[in-house]
Design a protein around this motif. Structure first.
Motif, PDB file in Angstrom:
ATOM      1  N   ASP A   7     -10.788 -33.647  42.213  1.00 29.13           N
ATOM      2  CA  ASP A   7     -10.873 -32.397  42.537  1.00 29.13           C
ATOM      3  C   ASP A   7     -11.466 -31.644  41.471  1.00 29.13           C
ATOM      4  N   GLY A   8     -12.445 -31.971  40.594  1.00 25.25           N
ATOM      5  CA  GLY A   8     -13.039 -31.178  39.563  1.00 25.25           C
ATOM      6  C   GLY A   8     -12.171 -31.182  38.249  1.00 25.25           C
ATOM      7  N   ASN A   9     -10.912 -31.710  38.088  1.00 23.45           N
ATOM      8  CA  ASN A   9     -10.148 -31.538  37.306  1.00 23.45           C
ATOM      9  C   ASN A   9      -9.896 -32.767  36.600  1.00 23.45           C
ATOM     10  N   ARG A  10      -9.762 -33.160  35.134  1.00 26.23           N
ATOM     11  CA  ARG A  10      -9.930 -34.344  34.421  1.00 26.23           C
ATOM     12  C   ARG A  10      -8.514 -34.364  33.918  1.00 26.23           C
ATOM     13  N   TYR A  11      -7.928 -35.753  34.024  1.00 23.46           N
ATOM     14  CA  TYR A  11      -6.619 -36.173  33.497  1.00 23.46           C
ATOM     15  C   TYR A  11      -6.885 -37.306  32.545  1.00 23.46           C
ATOM     16  N   SER A  12      -6.124 -37.706  31.792  1.00 20.45           N
ATOM     17  CA  SER A  12      -6.017 -38.630  30.910  1.00 20.45           C
ATOM     18  C   SER A  12      -5.000 -39.716  31.332  1.00 20.45           C
ATOM     19  N   VAL A  13      -5.087 -40.990  31.312  1.00 19.25           N
ATOM     20  CA  VAL A  13      -3.784 -41.744  31.436  1.00 19.25           C
ATOM     21  C   VAL A  13      -3.707 -42.739  30.087  1.00 19.25           C
ATOM     22  N   ARG A  14      -2.606 -42.673  29.711  1.00 23.36           N
ATOM     23  CA  ARG A  14      -2.433 -43.545  28.396  1.00 23.36           C
ATOM     24  C   ARG A  14      -0.995 -43.872  28.282  1.00 23.36           C
ATOM     25  N   ARG A  15      -0.754 -44.826  27.451  1.00 27.17           N
ATOM     26  CA  ARG A  15       0.595 -45.169  27.138  1.00 27.17           C
ATOM     27  C   ARG A  15       1.409 -44.276  26.672  1.00 27.17           C
ATOM     28  N   ALA A  16       2.564 -44.209  27.084  1.00 28.78           N
ATOM     29  CA  ALA A  16       3.591 -43.137  26.452  1.00 28.78           C
ATOM     30  C   ALA A  16       3.989 -43.540  24.913  1.00 28.78           C
ATOM     31  N   THR A  17       4.264 -42.338  24.268  1.00 35.46           N
ATOM     32  CA  THR A  17       4.591 -42.612  23.010  1.00 35.46           C
ATOM     33  C   THR A  17       6.250 -42.049  22.849  1.00 35.46           C
ATOM     34  N   ALA A  18       7.017 -42.042  21.691  1.00 39.65           N
ATOM     35  CA  ALA A  18       8.192 -41.501  21.667  1.00 39.65           C
ATOM     36  C   ALA A  18       8.280 -40.093  21.789  1.00 39.65           C
ATOM     37  N   HIS A  19       7.031 -39.436  21.257  1.00 38.68           N
ATOM     38  CA  HIS A  19       6.849 -38.087  21.714  1.00 38.68           C
ATOM     39  C   HIS A  19       7.093 -37.614  23.098  1.00 38.68           C
ATOM     40  N   ASP A  20       6.619 -38.555  24.036  1.00 36.00           N
ATOM     41  CA  ASP A  20       6.552 -38.280  25.420  1.00 36.00           C
ATOM     42  C   ASP A  20       7.680 -38.344  26.286  1.00 36.00           C
ATOM     43  N   VAL A  21       8.888 -39.006  25.602  1.00 35.21           N
ATOM     44  CA  VAL A  21      10.054 -39.228  26.393  1.00 35.21           C
ATOM     45  C   VAL A  21      10.760 -38.101  26.868  1.00 35.21           C
ATOM     46  N   ARG A  22      10.680 -36.844  26.117  1.00 31.33           N
ATOM     47  CA  ARG A  22      11.115 -35.753  26.678  1.00 31.33           C
ATOM     48  C   ARG A  22      10.440 -35.209  28.183  1.00 31.33           C
ATOM     49  N   PRO A  23       9.444 -35.040  28.061  1.00 35.49           N
ATOM     50  CA  PRO A  23       8.599 -34.613  29.009  1.00 35.49           C
ATOM     51  C   PRO A  23       8.764 -35.406  30.208  1.00 35.49           C
ATOM     52  N   ILE A  24       8.617 -37.020  29.913  1.00 37.71           N
ATOM     53  CA  ILE A  24       9.073 -37.884  31.196  1.00 37.71           C
ATOM     54  C   ILE A  24      10.313 -37.591  31.687  1.00 37.71           C
ATOM     55  N   VAL A  25      11.357 -37.307  31.032  1.00 42.31           N
ATOM     56  CA  VAL A  25      12.730 -37.299  31.396  1.00 42.31           C
ATOM     57  C   VAL A  25      12.526 -36.050  32.308  1.00 42.31           C
ATOM     58  N   GLN A  26      11.956 -34.844  31.838  1.00 42.03           N
ATOM     59  CA  GLN A  26      12.172 -33.431  32.834  1.00 42.03           C
ATOM     60  C   GLN A  26      11.157 -33.965  33.942  1.00 42.03           C
ATOM     61  N   LEU A  27      10.198 -34.549  34.125  1.00 42.25           N
ATOM     62  CA  LEU A  27       9.778 -35.080  35.439  1.00 42.25           C
ATOM     63  C   LEU A  27      10.609 -36.026  36.253  1.00 42.25           C
ATOM     64  N   LEU A  28      11.401 -36.598  35.528  1.00 51.19           N
ATOM     65  CA  LEU A  28      12.494 -37.732  36.415  1.00 51.19           C
ATOM     66  C   LEU A  28      13.339 -36.776  36.888  1.00 51.19           C
ATOM     67  N   ALA A  29      13.710 -35.854  36.228  1.00 49.41           N
ATOM     68  CA  ALA A  29      14.863 -34.908  36.631  1.00 49.41           C
ATOM     69  C   ALA A  29      14.460 -33.821  37.472  1.00 49.41           C
ATOM     70  N   ASP A  30      13.403 -33.512  37.762  1.00 49.91           N
ATOM     71  CA  ASP A  30      12.711 -32.637  38.741  1.00 49.91           C
ATOM     72  C   ASP A  30      12.427 -32.962  40.066  1.00 49.91           C
ATOM     73  N   ASP A  31      13.702 -33.349  40.634  1.00 48.96           N
ATOM     74  CA  ASP A  31      13.839 -33.615  42.069  1.00 48.96           C
ATOM     75  C   ASP A  31      15.275 -33.785  42.514  1.00 48.96           C
TER      76      ASP A  31
END
Length: 157
Positions: A7-31
């Motif tokens: 929808d006109g927005n661009r997103y990148s897909v990449r392999r997670a790094t150790a730096h991404d662990v916290r935001p990933i866990v925040q997404l997992l916990a947000d339901d």
């Protein structure tokens, strides 16, 4: 294909790094389910991430917006097998999309990316499991062409 356009927005897909662990866990916990399962002890996630990252059959992905904020995640596992004439299956797990971008088509684009990832590595079947209480997720998966074909069982060890 490491970029998604939705929808006109661009997103990148990449392999997670150790730096991404916290935001990933925040997404997992947000339901509702994740809020009861996830923990505040980051060391358990750091150990799990190290094991995932070291396994060549695992791809823990993050999806970031144009400001580099993590807005999605999923874990892909390639499972070689003897069944189905030696077929490789793609298992898709821990799919989460930030509330800020739900309903935009990003989830469908993430699945399209995951399917192509699997195909390019020889997978002939994509499968996933989902909690029986996630009715919205069930409808979403069905819109993508998934069929409820098996009954799953689990045992806490």
């Amino acid at each position: 294909m490491n970029e998604l356009s939705v929808d006109g927005n661009r997103y990148s897909v990449r392999r997670a790094t150790a730096h991404d662990v916290r935001p990933i866990v925040q997404l997992l916990a947000d339901d509702p389910l994740g809020a009861t399962r996830e923990r505040s002890d980051e060391s358990v996630y750091e150990r799990a991430f190290a094991a995932i990252d070291a396994d060549p059959n695992q791809f823990l992905a993050v999806v970031a917006d144009d400001e580099a904020a993590v807005v999605g995640t999923f874990q892909l596992t390639l499972i070689p097998g003897l069944a189905r004439a030696g077929a490789t299956r793609l298992l898709i797990e821990a799919v989460r999309v930030s509330a800020s971008v739900r309903g935009t088509g990003l989830g469908a684009a993430m699945f399209g990316w995951a399917h192509e990832y699997g195909r390019s590595r020889g997978a002939v079947l994509a499968q996933l499991t989902t909690d029986k209480s996630r009715l919205d997720a069930h409808r979403f998966y069905e819109r993508l062409g998934y069929e409820g074909s098996h009954e799953g069982f689990k045992l806490v060890l």
